[in-house]
Design an enzyme around this catalytic site. Structure first.
Site, PDB file in Angstrom:
ATOM      1  N   GLU A   1       2.015  -5.288   2.900  1.00 24.43           N
ATOM      2  CA  GLU A   1       2.161  -4.241   3.928  1.00 24.43           C
ATOM      3  C   GLU A   1       0.949  -4.312   4.839  1.00 24.43           C
ATOM      4  OE1 GLU A   1       3.106  -0.208   2.753  1.00 24.43           O
ATOM      5  OE2 GLU A   1       4.471  -0.928   1.197  1.00 24.43           O
TER       6      GLU A   1
ATOM      7  N   GLU B   1       2.283   0.320  -4.669  1.00 22.72           N
ATOM      8  CA  GLU B   1       1.204   1.308  -4.581  1.00 22.72           C
ATOM      9  C   GLU B   1       1.174   2.217  -5.819  1.00 22.72           C
ATOM     10  OE1 GLU B   1       1.055   3.189  -0.680  1.00 22.72           O
ATOM     11  OE2 GLU B   1       0.641   1.259   0.255  1.00 22.72           O
TER      12      GLU B   1
END
Ligand code: AHR
Length: 509
Positions: free
Chosen positions: A310, A179
């Protein structure tokens, strides 16, 4: 309001297998977050909880039954503040740090590289290690890969041997940050891409080992991130470097019934929240297709994989628990969300090569929840177990004849029956999920192209979709035999109860 009959007639051509459903679509994720590692996987050698070298035996035993194909570690956001050298050597001498993302608690680094790889060995799973791009150096990345994978005599191989492990582990899955648009550095895609190329370049292949380098990708429907990344990472697939610098690009997507500030309760939810959850879970199909379409423009032969590393439900934490620990209960609704995701994964197996549910123990949509020396399997655990036969099987398309059942919610028709099928070693596996909580779904499957032999089935259902497992009632939601299938030559007919998940196994000849 139900629209039309809650029924599906469909054809499955058993002799037209599609792409392989990689077992790695059933991957897991273990971050240094709350009680995933500490208390969940790791209790330490001196603990009263039965353990093997500090790793909980009950958790390992439960997870071994899932045939977990890969386990991602150490984060998540934690990965970008983790300095791997702090987690090797004698435990008592390891430097400590503050886990700023998750609860602002002190991390003693007792669970490090050796402990993680010992866990992977106990689970029989492939490690997926995420490097620190946000606050780490290219040298740290390079040294870590050498420490993990170099055989023979080299500085990092010697250090590894001094720490008790002479053989390299041969790690393949290697994430380049996490991220980066947020906790991994608040970078723009244009900034991250060259950094990722640099880290990936020095994440060398050692000996025969081949790294599978995963570039950290977008959140949700941020297709422009994927586009920028593809422009920068898909190049290098030429003659000089046929494997390319990267082997995959990732994205993340979480399901919640509310918004980030108030995500909704895990166990106390309304009918409206249930349907919002279903719609958002179904949205993953659109997202996979969207990111795949962007990738197709730069990599039409699909050399690069898409990795949803994820995914899962994210609810408000259980009342009274640390908000930074992301501890949540897990109900039959979570199980249905997992089943929806797997059907979408199977249908996109040509591009989607890896997926990791967040997270394995005590965090978000967990497989198992622990409390002291107790452990409970969640409804989601059972979906992973019941779908195991899809691992590395070839996808079979389910062709509906004349539409699928839907339910109208707020003017939107939501499909209420989710299906997928696959074939491996002469056995067909069919997954059926009835999302309607009020009506049975009549299903008629015409199976063509092979003779059907023995048929068996299992069902996961609950009297209420908010039902869940606790230490007092650990099997409140658990699979039962399902024998309601009628077989007439090539036609299978069955009624799937409301809010339930069914898997069928068929022998074919
Ligand atoms: O899984 C919890 C967190 O969600 C991860 O650390 C991060 O990558 C994502 O935002």
């Amino acid at each position: 309001m139900s629209k039309g009959a809650a029924s599906l007639s469909a054809v499955i051509d058993l002799d037209v297998p599609g792409p392989v459903i990689s077992r790695h679509l059933y991957g897991h994720f273990a971050e240094h977050l709350g009680h995933c590692i500490y208390g969940g996987f790791w209790v330490g050698e001196d603990s009263d909880v039965p353990n093997e070298g500090g790793i909980r035996k009950d958790v390992v035993d439960a997870l071994r039954a899932l045939d977990i194909p890969n386990l991602r570690w150490p984060g998540g956001c934690f990965a970008d503040e983790y300095h791997w050298m702090d987690g090797i050597g004698p435990r008592e001498e390891r430097p400590r740090m503050v886990n700023t993302h998750w609860g602002d608690v002190e991390e003693n680094n007792h669970f490090g590289t050796h402990e993680f790889l010992a866990l992977c060995e106990l689970l029989g799973t492939e490690p997926y290690v995420s490097a620190n791009v946000g606050s780490g150096s290219v040298r740290e990345t390079s040294d870590w890969v050498e420490y993990l994978n170099r055989e023979g005599d080299s500085p990092m191989a010697r250090l590894r041997a001094e720490n008790g492990r002479s053989e390299p582990w041969g790690v393949s899955f290697f994430g380049i940050g996490n991220e980066p648009w947020g906790c991994g550095g608040n970078l723009r895609a244009e900034q991250y891409a060259p950094m990722a190329r640099q880290h990936a370049t020095y994440a060398r292949d050692h000996g025969e080992n081949r790294l599978y380098r995963i570039a950290a990708g977008a959140s949700d429907a941020d297709y422009s991130w994927t586009e920028t990344l593809m422009k920068q990472v898909a190049s290098g697939l030429g003659d000089r470097n046929p494997r390319g610098i990267f082997q995959a690009v990732s994205f993340h997507y979480y399901t919640m019934s509310g918004a980030w500030g108030d995500k909704g309760s895990a166990t106390d939810f309304s009918g409206d929240e249930y349907w919002t959850t279903v719609r958002r879970a179904q949205h993953v199909r659109e997202l996979i297709a969207g990111h795949s379409a962007v990738m197709d423009a730069y990599d039409p032969t699909k050399k690069l994989g898409l990795a949803l590393d994820e995914w899962g439900t994210w609810w408000n934490v259980e009342p009274g628990t640390n908000p930074g620990f992301l501890y949540q209960q897990n109900t039959m609704r979570d199980a249905l969300v997992a089943a929806i995701h797997f059907d979408a994964f199977h249908d996109h197996a040509d591009r989607l090569r890896l997926a990791n549910i967040a997270q394995t123990v005590n965090v978000l949509q967990a497989m198992v929840l622990t409390d002291g020396n107790q452990m409970v399997r969640t409804p989601t655990y059972h979906v992973f177990e019941m779908n195991k036969d899809h691992h590395d099987a070839r996808a079979l398309a389910v062709h509906p004849l004349g539409g699928s059942p839907t339910r109208e919610v707020d003017g939107v028709d939501i499909p209420t029956l989710s299906t997928s099928a696959s074939t491996k070693d002469g056995r067909v596996t069919i997954s059926l999920t009835n999302l309607d909580l009020a009506a049975e779904a009549r299903v008629e499957l015409s199976l063509r192209g092979a003779r059907i032999g023995a048929v068996s089935g299992r069902i996961l259902s609950a009297s209420d979709v908010a039902d869940h497992n606790t230490a007092e009632a650990p099997d409140a939601v658990s699979p039962q035999q399902y024998s309601a299938v009628r077989v007439d030559d090539e036609l299978l007919t069955m009624d799937v109860p409301p809010g339930s998940f069914v898997t069928l196994k068929l022998e074919t000849a």
